[in-house]
Design a protein around this motif. Structure first.
Motif, PDB file in Angstrom:
ATOM      1  N   ASN A  99     125.146  29.611 154.529  1.00  0.00           N
ATOM      2  CA  ASN A  99     125.203  31.069 154.718  1.00  0.00           C
ATOM      3  C   ASN A  99     126.295  31.493 155.698  1.00  0.00           C
ATOM      4  O   ASN A  99     126.067  32.284 156.613  1.00  0.00           O
ATOM      5  N   ARG A 100     127.478  30.962 155.492  1.00  0.00           N
ATOM      6  CA  ARG A 100     128.647  31.323 156.299  1.00  0.00           C
ATOM      7  C   ARG A 100     129.887  31.363 155.420  1.00  0.00           C
ATOM      8  O   ARG A 100     129.901  30.767 154.340  1.00  0.00           O
ATOM      9  N   ARG A 101     130.897  32.032 155.902  1.00  0.00           N
ATOM     10  CA  ARG A 101     132.210  32.016 155.263  1.00  0.00           C
ATOM     11  C   ARG A 101     133.108  31.118 156.099  1.00  0.00           C
ATOM     12  O   ARG A 101     133.210  31.294 157.321  1.00  0.00           O
ATOM     13  N   SER A 139     131.366  31.042 151.189  1.00  0.00           N
ATOM     14  CA  SER A 139     132.670  31.091 150.547  1.00  0.00           C
ATOM     15  C   SER A 139     133.632  30.215 151.347  1.00  0.00           C
ATOM     16  O   SER A 139     133.409  29.949 152.536  1.00  0.00           O
ATOM     17  N   PHE A 140     134.702  29.778 150.675  1.00  0.00           N
ATOM     18  CA  PHE A 140     135.676  28.892 151.296  1.00  0.00           C
ATOM     19  C   PHE A 140     137.091  29.450 151.107  1.00  0.00           C
ATOM     20  O   PHE A 140     137.410  30.007 150.059  1.00  0.00           O
ATOM     21  N   GLU A 141     137.916  29.269 152.134  1.00  0.00           N
ATOM     22  CA  GLU A 141     139.333  29.607 152.028  1.00  0.00           C
ATOM     23  C   GLU A 141     140.138  28.547 152.770  1.00  0.00           C
ATOM     24  O   GLU A 141     139.818  28.195 153.909  1.00  0.00           O
ATOM     25  N   PHE A 142     141.166  28.033 152.104  1.00  0.00           N
ATOM     26  CA  PHE A 142     142.034  27.010 152.698  1.00  0.00           C
ATOM     27  C   PHE A 142     143.469  27.504 152.603  1.00  0.00           C
ATOM     28  O   PHE A 142     143.964  27.814 151.510  1.00  0.00           O
ATOM     29  N   THR A 143     144.141  27.569 153.746  1.00  0.00           N
ATOM     30  CA  THR A 143     145.451  28.212 153.833  1.00  0.00           C
ATOM     31  C   THR A 143     146.417  27.371 154.661  1.00  0.00           C
ATOM     32  O   THR A 143     146.021  26.784 155.681  1.00  0.00           O
ATOM     33  N   MET A 173     121.027  26.593 146.562  1.00  0.00           N
ATOM     34  CA  MET A 173     122.388  26.539 146.034  1.00  0.00           C
ATOM     35  C   MET A 173     122.948  27.946 145.865  1.00  0.00           C
ATOM     36  O   MET A 173     122.223  28.852 145.457  1.00  0.00           O
ATOM     37  N   PRO A 174     124.229  28.137 146.155  1.00  0.00           N
ATOM     38  CA  PRO A 174     124.812  29.475 145.960  1.00  0.00           C
ATOM     39  C   PRO A 174     124.848  29.839 144.483  1.00  0.00           C
ATOM     40  O   PRO A 174     125.239  29.025 143.641  1.00  0.00           O
ATOM     41  N   GLY A 175     124.454  31.064 144.161  1.00  0.00           N
ATOM     42  CA  GLY A 175     124.531  31.519 142.782  1.00  0.00           C
ATOM     43  C   GLY A 175     125.951  31.807 142.358  1.00  0.00           C
ATOM     44  O   GLY A 175     126.299  31.735 141.183  1.00  0.00           O
ATOM     45  N   PHE A 176     126.804  32.130 143.344  1.00  0.00           N
ATOM     46  CA  PHE A 176     128.207  32.456 143.083  1.00  0.00           C
ATOM     47  C   PHE A 176     129.030  31.911 144.235  1.00  0.00           C
ATOM     48  O   PHE A 176     128.703  32.144 145.400  1.00  0.00           O
ATOM     49  N   LEU A 177     130.088  31.173 143.919  1.00  0.00           N
ATOM     50  CA  LEU A 177     130.880  30.520 144.959  1.00  0.00           C
ATOM     51  C   LEU A 177     132.346  30.925 144.866  1.00  0.00           C
ATOM     52  O   LEU A 177     133.050  30.552 143.922  1.00  0.00           O
ATOM     53  N   PRO A 178     132.862  31.691 145.830  1.00  0.00           N
ATOM     54  CA  PRO A 178     134.292  31.999 145.882  1.00  0.00           C
ATOM     55  C   PRO A 178     135.056  30.910 146.657  1.00  0.00           C
ATOM     56  O   PRO A 178     134.647  30.509 147.749  1.00  0.00           O
ATOM     57  N   VAL A 179     136.165  30.452 146.080  1.00  0.00           N
ATOM     58  CA  VAL A 179     137.047  29.489 146.743  1.00  0.00           C
ATOM     59  C   VAL A 179     138.476  30.007 146.604  1.00  0.00           C
ATOM     60  O   VAL A 179     138.949  30.247 145.486  1.00  0.00           O
ATOM     61  N   LYS A 180     139.158  30.179 147.732  1.00  0.00           N
ATOM     62  CA  LYS A 180     140.526  30.698 147.718  1.00  0.00           C
ATOM     63  C   LYS A 180     141.473  29.668 148.317  1.00  0.00           C
ATOM     64  O   LYS A 180     141.215  29.101 149.373  1.00  0.00           O
ATOM     65  N   LEU A 181     142.599  29.450 147.615  1.00  0.00           N
ATOM     66  CA  LEU A 181     143.666  28.583 148.097  1.00  0.00           C
ATOM     67  C   LEU A 181     144.924  29.428 148.255  1.00  0.00           C
ATOM     68  O   LEU A 181     145.322  30.136 147.319  1.00  0.00           O
ATOM     69  N   TYR A 182     145.527  29.356 149.428  1.00  0.00           N
ATOM     70  CA  TYR A 182     146.752  30.130 149.665  1.00  0.00           C
ATOM     71  C   TYR A 182     147.762  29.260 150.412  1.00  0.00           C
ATOM     72  O   TYR A 182     147.421  28.649 151.442  1.00  0.00           O
TER      73      TYR A 182
END
Length: 244
Positions: A99-101, A139-143, A173-182
């Motif tokens: 439960n974190r971004r 959610s995950f973001e890798f930059t 388990m997350p019902g929806f998973l956002p993953v961003k790569l930049y």
């Protein structure tokens, strides 16, 4: 009793009453300020240095943490944990994001200058890899970094079902998973037999901006998706990547 005496008495009582409320107001204001200062911020930015950090430090630029997990645990549930990596970081364990971004950035702003190096480890008699497990609303973001994936043929023994960089597990388990790569790059140190997004992810939003996907990773990006698959035919995947 003279009128002057009565007025003086009333004035004295009024002054005492004003002093009381002034003091009470100051005490209440101080207590509120202390409570606000003590409450964890919902969005935190931490520096992490595997070489020079200390998980008993403050996580600042001058006193960085040693591990990403320490930064995650220092962020309250429902909050955003932004990690600035000071140099390369080797990940060889499982980190639970509950439960974190999570945002992980290379400090230099150049993808080639910071490497997140994934190594294998053994769990329950099978081979796993350094990874993040998502639970709940995450959610995950890798930059600004390069993800260095292991040579799966270098070791021996069976691979875990969860041999993946990101997977979902547990009873939430997350019902929806956002993953961003930049500004993100992949490095393959040999034959990679795992998945970038692994088991347990029900619905996925995968965004890749200023990011090149190596042809050798096609079929290894999302579990259960064959190489060269047109993502527009998948009802549970939203992505701007042309071929998975």
């Amino acid at each position: 009793m003279s009128l002057e005496t009565e007025i003086a008495g009333l004035t004295s009582k009024a002054t005492a009453l004003i002093d009381y409320f002034t003091g009470a107001k100051s005490s209440i204001a101080a207590a509120v300020a202390a409570a606000v200062a003590a409450a964890p911020a919902i969005s935190r930015t931490f520096y992490v240095s595997q070489l020079n950090g200390d998980d008993n430090a403050l996580g600042t630029v001058d006193a960085p943490f040693k591990t990403i997990f320490r930064a995650i645990s220092a962020t309250p549930k429902g909050g955003t944990c932004e990690v600035l990596l000071r140099g390369n970081y080797t990940l060889k364990d499982s980190n639970i994001l509950n439960n974190r971004r999570l945002v992980i950035r290379g400090e230099s702003g150049v993808a080639s200058e910071t490497r997140l190096i994934i190594e294998e480890y053994t769990a329950g008699g099978v081979r796993a890899m350094g990874q993040f497990q998502g639970k709940g609303d995450v959610s995950f973001e890798f930059t600004d970094m390069t993800l260095s994936l292991p040579d799966s043929n270098a070791g021996s023994g069976a691979l875990s079902t969860y041999y993946a960089f990101i997977y979902a597990g547990g009873n939430s388990m997350p019902g929806f998973l956002p993953v961003k790569l930049y500004n993100f790059a992949f490095e393959l140190r040999g034959t990679f037999a795992g998945k970038f997004i692994g088991a347990g992810v029900q619905c996925l939003a995968l965004s890749a901006v200023n990011t090149t996907i190596p042809a050798a990773l096609e079929g290894s990006l999302v579990t259960g998706v064959a190489a060269g698959k047109d993502p527009s035919t998948l009802p549970n995947v939203i992505t701007n990547i042309a071929k998975l």
